[in-house]
Design an enzyme around this catalytic site. Structure first.
Site, short mmCIF file in Angstrom:
data_model
loop_
_atom_site.label_atom_id
_atom_site.label_comp_id
_atom_site.label_asym_id
_atom_site.label_seq_id
_atom_site.Cartn_x
_atom_site.Cartn_y
_atom_site.Cartn_z
N GLU A 231 97.83 124.55 -8.11
CA GLU A 231 98.97 123.63 -8.04
C GLU A 231 100.21 124.37 -7.54
O GLU A 231 100.58 125.40 -8.12
CB GLU A 231 99.23 123.03 -9.43
CG GLU A 231 98.08 122.16 -9.90
CD GLU A 231 97.95 122.06 -11.42
OE1 GLU A 231 98.90 122.39 -12.14
OE2 GLU A 231 96.86 121.65 -11.87
N GLN B 288 98.28 126.77 -13.50
CA GLN B 288 99.73 126.98 -13.50
C GLN B 288 100.26 127.59 -14.81
O GLN B 288 101.11 128.47 -14.79
CB GLN B 288 100.43 125.66 -13.20
CG GLN B 288 101.82 125.82 -12.71
CD GLN B 288 102.29 124.57 -12.00
OE1 GLN B 288 102.55 123.55 -12.62
NE2 GLN B 288 102.38 124.64 -10.68
N GLU C 164 92.99 120.48 -13.24
CA GLU C 164 92.49 121.83 -13.50
C GLU C 164 90.96 121.91 -13.42
O GLU C 164 90.41 122.92 -12.96
CB GLU C 164 92.99 122.32 -14.86
CG GLU C 164 94.49 122.63 -14.91
CD GLU C 164 95.38 121.40 -14.89
OE1 GLU C 164 94.87 120.27 -15.13
OE2 GLU C 164 96.59 121.54 -14.63
N PRO D 53 91.65 121.14 -19.39
CA PRO D 53 90.77 120.23 -18.63
C PRO D 53 89.67 120.97 -17.87
O PRO D 53 88.66 120.38 -17.51
CB PRO D 53 91.74 119.54 -17.64
CG PRO D 53 93.08 119.68 -18.26
CD PRO D 53 93.06 120.99 -19.01
N HIS E 196 104.35 125.76 -23.16
CA HIS E 196 104.54 126.78 -22.13
C HIS E 196 104.51 128.18 -22.75
O HIS E 196 105.05 129.12 -22.19
CB HIS E 196 105.87 126.58 -21.38
CG HIS E 196 105.92 125.29 -20.62
ND1 HIS E 196 106.24 124.10 -21.20
CD2 HIS E 196 105.65 125.02 -19.32
CE1 HIS E 196 106.19 123.14 -20.31
NE2 HIS E 196 105.82 123.66 -19.16
N ASP F 231 98.53 126.94 -20.99
CA ASP F 231 98.58 125.74 -21.82
C ASP F 231 97.83 124.56 -21.20
O ASP F 231 97.49 123.60 -21.88
CB ASP F 231 100.04 125.32 -22.03
CG ASP F 231 100.92 126.51 -22.37
OD1 ASP F 231 101.50 126.51 -23.45
OD2 ASP F 231 101.01 127.47 -21.55
N LEU G 18 96.64 117.99 -8.53
CA LEU G 18 96.96 118.40 -9.90
C LEU G 18 95.77 118.02 -10.80
O LEU G 18 95.68 116.89 -11.27
CB LEU G 18 98.25 117.70 -10.34
CG LEU G 18 99.02 118.30 -11.51
CD1 LEU G 18 100.38 117.61 -11.64
CD2 LEU G 18 98.30 118.26 -12.82
N ILE H 93 94.99 124.86 -19.22
CA ILE H 93 93.67 125.29 -18.75
C ILE H 93 92.57 124.38 -19.32
O ILE H 93 91.46 124.33 -18.81
CB ILE H 93 93.40 126.76 -19.13
CG1 ILE H 93 92.28 127.35 -18.26
CG2 ILE H 93 93.07 126.93 -20.61
CD1 ILE H 93 92.14 128.86 -18.34
#
Ligand SMILES: Cc1ncc(C[n+]2csc(CCOP(=O)(O)OP(=O)(O)O)c2C)c(N)n1
Length: 703
Positions: A391, A456, A434, A463, A504, A459, A432, A461
């Protein structure tokens, strides 16, 4: 483009081909029967049938080229595999789980196809994972077309190759199906989807499963996707529909989705009895559409084969099954001690000295972001198979605008400039999603590319977890080294951001170090990030490369560029501070905090040794043990939640194997068992601080 095709019965097939079609269909059905018998006799351990799907399977296979096109077939695709060239004997070897079973040497259930020579890629049990990997294999095809130097290094590439993936009506509900369609349609991937719709997913009817009950109607809005609906129990109709769909993909007009209505006469599997949820009336209607009986009737009615010829074909297939079943039943089982083979590459060892390459420093000190970026630049220049996506990782989604913008290159700028330098085929933005990023990377890696993808934030990861846990880490092992997906997933991880909050700041490395087949790395300095990433890219295993984002731009860990071949082997920790009174075993953002604590402790007369693990799986047990034998005290320190965290494993092993050397209990200090909050004061209360380390170390030293 919305395209629905009026089917005409124009297929011209020789009598010989039509007889062979019957043979394959019949063989497939009787193999199911044989396997069911063997299972009932407890001579095999699982059975799932392809019954009812034979016509569409053979029809599609006749248009495809084994060992040329690529295949991701669903578990019902027995007849497709037979038509592509898998033998009855090979199928029965899988059923008994023999040592010589080509799919997995007894590791997987039968009907989890995988035949390297034919390009049938090893399949798994999750219903949707194959769809994204197939999209990745089709991406590889596009990549090889664009990057000729990469194509020259490919084990197999043909400009008009097609990737086949099949799935059931139930599997169309998986998000992976929709992610794949979006990705494939957007880039006109040469991907053929065959939805084998038998009206049920175990017991769930298709109208309960799918909005409106018809998947091809739902997907018609995808641009450049050809959709065709056919009666998959009618061989001729299936043959014609498949021909059009394959031709569409071969001529690079885009992906095609062939929606074939089939039946499932043998219940879902041997553990299911469909009479529990299907009425007699429904079962009778389905039986009337049995493709095997329909094709036999067609051949007889049209005078294409005589009754006698049909019986001869059947007798020949029956004979083959009898003979081959006897051989399969006496086949050697796999050796017990073979079970650990092929979790990782047997030929490339990233822990070896081959990956120990000295630095040749040039230039000014650079940050971790700079040196990761430099490594990506070096490796992309060195190897045309290295491809970067994720992404926002491109500089500019609209390539034509590149000259007029500064360029993005990732939310942390780690991939900045890669698209500009290497082109949009080699560094690009993914949708977008994962699961799509990882699943497509797996498909590309299987075909010999080296994807270095970015998730990205750690937090997000999750999916991709299905692809990571059930695919990326398993592919080599489950296929007995026939297929592999060496690739790198780069992931910014962790907190200490003062404002990162719950979504995050996450850690969670232990969840991944727990998974066999995956290497996990977490550097704490710019230099280590550079050397370890290069090792990860050049290794032959999947690597999760965790980048503590709090360290990305810190000045304390900067380094000059160590040269384009600098490498650090995996599994080698670094002694970052020598001491005699206790050892802190840590990694990531806690390394620098440990050093600060060690300095303060020095003033109190406590001499602290600090080890930076750098590589979490494998990890450097030798150095840990040597240090603790010297200091006799161990503090295991990590940022993630204390309970069940990475340090729990290290602490347990120290207690287990170094008990006699210990002068104090093994201690752990870690993040609290709660989420990382937004306000810096609250974050401080959750994550280990220098003062906390100092106190824990002091207590341990004076225990
Ligand atoms: C991700 C996942 N969820 C659930 C299952 C359990 N399961 C196996 S097959 C199946 C039904 C699949 O139905 P469909 O896709 O229509 O294929 P069919 O068996 O009807 O050919 C389910 C729920 C699974 N294997 N994978």
């Amino acid at each position: 483009m919305v395209t629905t095709i009026e089917l005409q019965r124009s297929a011209k097939l020789s009598k010989e081909v039509m007889a062979n079609v019957y043979r394959t269909m019949y063989l497939s059905r009787r193999l199911d029967d044989k396997e069911i018998q063997l299972k009932r006799q407890n001579k095999t351990f699982f059975q799932i049938s392809g019954a009812g799907h034979e016509a569409i399977n053979v029809a599609v296979a006749l248009h495809l080229r084994p060992g040329y096109d690529w295949f991701y077939p669903y578990y019902r695709d027995r007849a497709l595999c037979l038509q592509l060239g898998v033998s009855a004997h090979e199928l029965l070897l899988a059923a008994v789980g023999a040592k010589d079973d080509a799919t997995s040497a007894g590791r997987q259930m039968p009907s989890h196809w995988g035949y390297k020579k034919l390009h049938i890629v090893s399949q798994s049990s999750p219903t949707g994972t194959q769809i994204l990997q197939a999209a990745g294999a089709a991406d590889a095809s596009r990549y090889f077309s664009a990057i000729r130097e990469a194509a020259e290094l490919a084990s197999s590439f043909h400009a008009d190759e097609v990737v086949y993936v099949s799935l059931g009506d139930g599997a169309t509900s998986e998000g992976e199906f929709w992610e794949s369609l979006n990705g494939a349609a957007n880039v006109k991937a040469p991907l053929l989807y065959v939805v084998e719709d038998n009206g049920y997913a175990i017991s769930v009817p298709v109208d309960v499963q799918t909005a409106g009950g018809n998947i091809s109607r739902l997907v018609r809005g995808f641009p450049d996707l050809l959709t065709i609906e056919c009666d998959g129990t009618d061989f001729l109709q299936s043959y014609e529909a498949a021909g059009r769909a394959v031709e569409y993909c071969r001529s690079r007009r885009g992906p095609a989705l062939l929606h074939a209505h089939v039946v499932r006469p043998y219940s879902h599997s041997l553990s299911d009895d469909e009479r529990a949820y299907k009425t007699e009336e429904v079962r009778r209607e389905e039986a009337a559409r049995d493709p095997l009986a329909r094709w036999a009737k067609h051949l007889l009615d049209q005078g294409l084969l005589t009754e006698k010829e049909l019986k001869e074909i059947e007798a020949g297939a029956d004979r083959e099954i009898r003979e081959t079943a006897d051989r399969a039943l006496s086949a050697e089982p796999p050796a017990r001690d073979s079970v650990l083979l092929y979790l990782y590459s047997p030929t490339v060892d990233p822990t070896s000295e081959h990956f120990d390459h000295p630095a040749r420093f040039t230039g000014e000190p650079k940050t971790m972001v700079d040196l990761i970026n430099a490594c990506l630049n070096d490796e992309m220049a060195r190897d045309p198979r290295v491809v970067v996506f994720g992404e926002d990782v491109a500089d500019c989604g609209h390539e034509e605008d590149l000259p007029r913008v500064k360029g993005k290159g990732g939310v942390f700028k780690v991939t900045h400039g890669l698209q500009r330098r290497f082109g949009s085929a080699r560094c690009y933005d993914s949708p977008l999603g994962e699961a799509g990023i990882v699943g497509r990377a797996i498909g590309m890696a299987t075909r010999g590319l080296k994807p270095v993808v970015e998730i990205q934030f750690f937090d997000y990861i999750w999916p991709a977890m299905m692809q990571i846990r059930n695919e990326m880490g398993v592919l080599r092992w489950r296929s007995h080294n026939n297929f592999a997906c060496p690739m790198v997933i780069r992931v910014p991880i962790g907190g200490y951001l003062a404002g990162g909050a719950i979504y995050h700041s996450q850690s969670g490395e232990s969840i991944f170090t727990h998974l066999p087949g995956i290497r996990v790395v977490m550097p704490s300095t710019a230099l280590d990030a550079n050397g370890l990433l290069r090792t990860a890219i050049r290794s032959d295993d999947p690597v999760l490369f965790l980048e503590p984002k709090h360290l990305y731009r810190q000045t304390h860990n900067r380094s000059p560029h160590p040269g384009p071949d600098y490498m650090i082997p995996l599994g080698k920790a670094k002694l970052v501070c020598e001491g005699a009174d206790l050892t802190i075993v840590t990694y990531g953002a806690l390394v620098v905090r440990s050093l600060q604590a060690a300095q303060k402790l020095e003033a109190e007369g406590v001499r602290t040794e600090v080890l930076d693990l750098r590589s979490l799986q494998p990890y450097d047990w030798e150095l840990i043990a040597a240090s603790i034998k010297k200091t006799n005290r161990a503090l295991v320190l990590y940022e993630d939640h204390l309970s069940f965290g990475y340090g729990a494993e290290i602490a347990a092993r120290i207690a287990d194997e170094l008990f006699e050397y210990l002068d104090a209990p093994v201690r752990r200090l870690a993040g609290k068992d709660v989420y990382v909050p937004y306000h810096p004061r609250l974050e401080e209360a959750v994550l280990p601080q220098v003062g906390d380390i100092q106190q824990a170390a002091r207590e341990l030293a004076f225990y």
